[in-house]
Write a protein that holds these residues in place. Sequence first.
Motif, PDB file in Angstrom:
ATOM      1  N   ASP A  78       0.873  -1.016  -0.323  1.00 55.89           N
ATOM      2  CA  ASP A  78       0.296  -0.102   0.073  1.00 55.89           C
ATOM      3  C   ASP A  78       0.921   0.788  -0.158  1.00 55.89           C
ATOM      4  O   ASP A  78       1.175   1.877   1.128  1.00 55.89           O
ATOM      5  CB  ASP A  78      -0.800   0.251   1.033  1.00 55.89           C
ATOM      6  CG  ASP A  78      -1.877  -1.215   1.537  1.00 55.89           C
ATOM      7  OD1 ASP A  78      -2.137  -1.491   0.155  1.00 55.89           O
ATOM      8  OD2 ASP A  78      -2.491  -1.814   2.241  1.00 55.89           O
ATOM      9  N   GLU A  81       0.159   8.067   0.498  1.00 60.76           N
ATOM     10  CA  GLU A  81      -0.499   7.724   1.980  1.00 60.76           C
ATOM     11  C   GLU A  81      -1.533   7.334   2.797  1.00 60.76           C
ATOM     12  O   GLU A  81      -1.588   6.364   3.771  1.00 60.76           O
ATOM     13  CB  GLU A  81       0.096   9.449   2.127  1.00 60.76           C
ATOM     14  CG  GLU A  81       1.046   9.517   3.109  1.00 60.76           C
ATOM     15  CD  GLU A  81       1.594  10.731   2.801  1.00 60.76           C
ATOM     16  OE1 GLU A  81       0.942  11.782   3.234  1.00 60.76           O
ATOM     17  OE2 GLU A  81       2.505  11.533   2.553  1.00 60.76           O
ATOM     18  N   ALA A  82      -2.776   7.809   1.646  1.00 64.77           N
ATOM     19  CA  ALA A  82      -4.013   7.418   1.899  1.00 64.77           C
ATOM     20  C   ALA A  82      -4.331   6.130   2.414  1.00 64.77           C
ATOM     21  O   ALA A  82      -4.884   5.551   3.289  1.00 64.77           O
ATOM     22  CB  ALA A  82      -5.256   7.643   0.719  1.00 64.77           C
ATOM     23  N   GLU A  83      -3.784   4.826   1.506  1.00 62.89           N
ATOM     24  CA  GLU A  83      -3.903   3.642   1.785  1.00 62.89           C
ATOM     25  C   GLU A  83      -3.687   3.063   3.290  1.00 62.89           C
ATOM     26  O   GLU A  83      -4.227   2.241   3.545  1.00 62.89           O
ATOM     27  CB  GLU A  83      -3.076   2.889   0.724  1.00 62.89           C
ATOM     28  CG  GLU A  83      -3.539   3.303  -0.689  1.00 62.89           C
ATOM     29  CD  GLU A  83      -2.727   2.572  -1.664  1.00 62.89           C
ATOM     30  OE1 GLU A  83      -3.347   2.048  -3.135  1.00 62.89           O
ATOM     31  OE2 GLU A  83      -1.967   2.055  -1.251  1.00 62.89           O
ATOM     32  N   ARG A  84      -2.507   4.203   3.551  1.00 60.35           N
ATOM     33  CA  ARG A  84      -1.662   3.694   5.093  1.00 60.35           C
ATOM     34  C   ARG A  84      -2.535   4.225   5.642  1.00 60.35           C
ATOM     35  O   ARG A  84      -2.283   3.489   7.181  1.00 60.35           O
ATOM     36  CB  ARG A  84       0.214   3.771   4.619  1.00 60.35           C
ATOM     37  CG  ARG A  84       1.227   3.577   3.401  1.00 60.35           C
ATOM     38  CD  ARG A  84       3.100   3.477   4.551  1.00 60.35           C
ATOM     39  NE  ARG A  84       2.819   4.934   3.528  1.00 60.35           N
ATOM     40  CZ  ARG A  84       3.267   4.985   3.013  1.00 60.35           C
ATOM     41  NH1 ARG A  84       3.261   4.735   1.760  1.00 60.35           N
ATOM     42  NH2 ARG A  84       3.195   6.875   2.580  1.00 60.35           N
ATOM     43  N   GLN A  86      -5.551   4.532   5.639  1.00 60.06           N
ATOM     44  CA  GLN A  86      -6.930   4.400   5.753  1.00 60.06           C
ATOM     45  C   GLN A  86      -7.118   2.236   6.431  1.00 60.06           C
ATOM     46  O   GLN A  86      -7.713   1.942   6.366  1.00 60.06           O
ATOM     47  CB  GLN A  86      -7.612   4.639   4.709  1.00 60.06           C
ATOM     48  CG  GLN A  86      -8.099   5.572   4.464  1.00 60.06           C
ATOM     49  CD  GLN A  86      -8.866   6.095   3.383  1.00 60.06           C
ATOM     50  OE1 GLN A  86      -9.584   5.131   3.123  1.00 60.06           O
ATOM     51  NE2 GLN A  86      -8.758   7.304   2.562  1.00 60.06           N
ATOM     52  N   THR A  89      -6.362  -0.725   0.356  1.00 55.65           N
ATOM     53  CA  THR A  89      -6.086  -0.916  -0.978  1.00 55.65           C
ATOM     54  C   THR A  89      -6.576  -0.287  -1.938  1.00 55.65           C
ATOM     55  O   THR A  89      -7.853  -0.096  -2.216  1.00 55.65           O
ATOM     56  CB  THR A  89      -5.204  -2.259  -1.241  1.00 55.65           C
ATOM     57  OG1 THR A  89      -4.257  -2.668  -0.067  1.00 55.65           O
ATOM     58  CG2 THR A  89      -4.369  -1.912  -2.935  1.00 55.65           C
ATOM     59  N   ILE A  90      -5.702   0.815  -2.293  1.00 55.64           N
ATOM     60  CA  ILE A  90      -6.970   1.981  -3.341  1.00 55.64           C
ATOM     61  C   ILE A  90      -6.609   1.758  -5.045  1.00 55.64           C
ATOM     62  O   ILE A  90      -7.826   1.778  -5.714  1.00 55.64           O
ATOM     63  CB  ILE A  90      -6.493   3.692  -3.091  1.00 55.64           C
ATOM     64  CG1 ILE A  90      -6.895   3.711  -1.888  1.00 55.64           C
ATOM     65  CG2 ILE A  90      -7.212   4.061  -3.753  1.00 55.64           C
ATOM     66  CD1 ILE A  90      -6.404   5.761  -1.416  1.00 55.64           C
TER      67      ILE A  90
END
Lengths: 631, 322
Positions: A78, A81-84, A86, A89-90
């Motif tokens: 991941d 940053e947003a993935e880590r 939340q 996996t985006i």
Amino acid sequence: MDTQTSRADVMERLTQSGQHGVLRFLTCGSVDDGKSTLIGRLLYDSKLLFEDQINVLERDSRKHGTAGDEIDFALLLDGLEAEREQGITIDVAYRFFATEKRKFVVADTPGHEQYTRNMATGASTADAAVMMIDARKGVLVQTLRHTYIARMMGIRHIVLAVNKMDLVEHGRTRFHEIVAEYMKNAEELGFETITPIPMSARYGDNVTRHSESMSWYKGPTLLEHLEELDITTDIESEPFRMPVQWVNRPNLNFRGYSGTVVSGKVKPGDAIVVSQSGLAANVERIVTADGDLEIAQAGDAVTLVLNHEIDISRGDVLAAAEERPEVSDQFAAELLWMAEDDLLPGRSYLLKIGTATTPATISALKHKVDINTYEKKPSRKLEMNGIGMCNVSTARPIAFDPYHTIRDMGAFILIDRFTNQTVGAGMISFGLRRASNIHHHAMDVTKADRAQLKAQKPAILWFTGLSGAGKSTVANIVERKLASAGHHTYSLDGDNVRHGLNRDLGFTDEDRVENIRRIGEVGKLFVDAGLLVTCSFISPFRSERRMVRELVDEGEFIEVFVDTPLEVCMERDPKGLYKKAQAGEIKNFTGFDSPYEAPESPEIRVDTTSISAEEAADQVIAKLRELGRLG
Amino acid sequence: MADIQESVRNYAERFKSAKLRERPLSAHLKALEAESIHIMREVAAEFANPVMLYSIGKDSAVMLHLALKAFYPSRPPFPLQHVDTTFKFRDMITYRDALAEALGLEMRVEINQEAVDRGVNPWDSGSQLHTQLLKTEALRAAMNRHGYDAAFGGARRDEEKSRAKERIFSFRDTNHGWDPKNQRPELWRNYNTKIRKGESIRVFPLSNWTELDIWQYILEDDIPIVPLYYAAHRPVVERDGQVIMVDDERLPLQDGEKPDLRMVRFRTLGCYPLTGAVESSAQTLEEIVLEMLTARTSERSGRLIDHDEAGSMEKKKREGYF
């Protein structure tokens, strides 16, 4: 290190590692099934993580990790940053690893429903899909959804990874239950192989080493299976196709066509055609920076030199003369919609297929697929992540093959013309016109030659207006005057068309559209013959008149609006039709109980209430001269 | 420096008349090569003003090599653009200029002269500010000055986590920023090249190559690279666990530092004060590849700028870094 290391030694070691080629696979399934963990485990156990990467991973695991004190492998993949933050996996992440037998490219794709389009992105280039299932939860809606997309995108091999077996006491019965449930749904989709493996990615069981806790499982570990999976295709035995990317002209003595061979093989001497135009030539050379080749095959990026010059540009598809692709402007395709705004049939998008880009519309949405149940349902629109079967109509004919035969020849994307976003991914099933298999034969005498002989520029003079407006009267005088001035003409009207060519058509809306379509096509042929063609038809709908306009080249369609008000027409009533309509004897009579859409910007407008038919004809001819059609 | 000039001249000769290979390229390299060539031709055909961002390192060497092949017998139909921080190793600049001259390619060089005049440098300003001003800002200035609508970069997905998520055709807004959460879906090898005026696309033809692929390709296709990649006795000092080469007097020595002659080479080349060397005896390409096969650290471990903070690469990319 031995300073005498020879190239041969090194090469031997290098080739060993790639002997089974490259396998591209994706991991998919629902949220929290452990996809990222599985890949992290594969990399870790294959000793493919570097020390500094492990250090960073350990640090990040303490900061964001969800695996307690242990290493959280998901953090390895991941990358955003947003993935880590939340913990989800985006977007698709691509990872690379190799064993002694094979090299791997793995696409880790998101499980959340709103990221289905990213999963399709990963699937479009994959040979196999590892479908993750949480042994506690079993087969979920998302499992079926991803399975359907995998099949739609042409993936042939599925690994059913029943994960978290440690949380169901490594139970054999549970495993078989899940496999049976999955097979019930997936079997009908026709994958070549479906291989179920019970595993526990967090501990590495049956991922890279056989599990002692599941000694009842006798099959291969995931890695063993992926190393041996046979992914050879028969794309090289399909007919030769090469979409032209770029015309290579370094100087006046060299003209080559650069592109990637997407199917089949080609050799010097082979007869090829330009699919769209039908122009033919033979291959003279296959040029590369590593010297001329004896043969090029699917996957090779080459530059072809032909034995004589023909008109070829980017977007054309060079194909085996003996086995040509379909060429059509209408086809049926399966479509995955990827934009937040719904797909609307009728709206114009840009369609990119191979190296060709053309405006296109979805002419009909035949059905939508409920990918939870695989049922086909009627629908008027497609929302984000929706899948449907539709008819596509393109502004120019394109060359294609069915997606499942030659992937690159049947795969297209749709681009929003305003935002430039990629909004749809389509896979062509089949062409919709029988004419699609009729290939244009390039003629030696062209339209320009024929027109030149007649000293005029051919055109369709399209007279539109209400019944009794005076269309045929004016058109008749125009043709007479043109003919007496030595021009070559022909006239089409209801009388000579309805009695022969269109005898089978009535007056329903569909038949009216078909009537005009045929007249347009005939008019086009006469224009090709070099004639000035007068056509007198009520043709009440703008869309049909536009259809005819788009059939011929720019400037060749001249719309003449014979603008006579309804009251005047009814008073004239030369054929007594208005009386019959008023008496209810004729239905769907234009201007009466069926609408007439007046032209918005006709080339010529004549007002027969203020001038005579003779004067109107002169006005038309003067305009023709002004437009340069009379030589 | 005579050998740089000579190897580069010999290299240029190869693209004047193609000769058949003695050995076929390894199958997987051939596939990667074809994919990269396909990508480059798409860009040349669909963009009005493309450029190749050239950074002199091994990845740039491979990327340029692929471009020479993609358009052969034509020359690549775009110029090269180097963003020069003025803190590159001397050998890198020698190699860059020799290569452009021998191949007859236009090499555009962008320097953030204002920042250089203000004395920005890696050791006083810190690596973050140095990178921001001398690399990112200079790159944006070059993009704006020349109005490029597409720019090739040599980044690979195996280098770093945020790069692993990036598309091959990566959209940039009018400020050259990257929006990782709103990337265009990219299916098959069907690339969406549509942009509006002022927007651009960064194109990464080496996306699917690994570090080992790069070295194996350099070996199999005989591509000349900057000599710093080969092990040699070089003067170095140790700082923060990194082995830093004392290229010339531009690197101020700290108290008590005394350059040591050690057998070292570089796995990656950036600005010399920010790029750590590794102890190695690999003096030939074969030895480098063998070393790669047994490597236990990633190449970017030698790049100090990546250690600034977690997600530092993503942050830089959003601001318009390569």
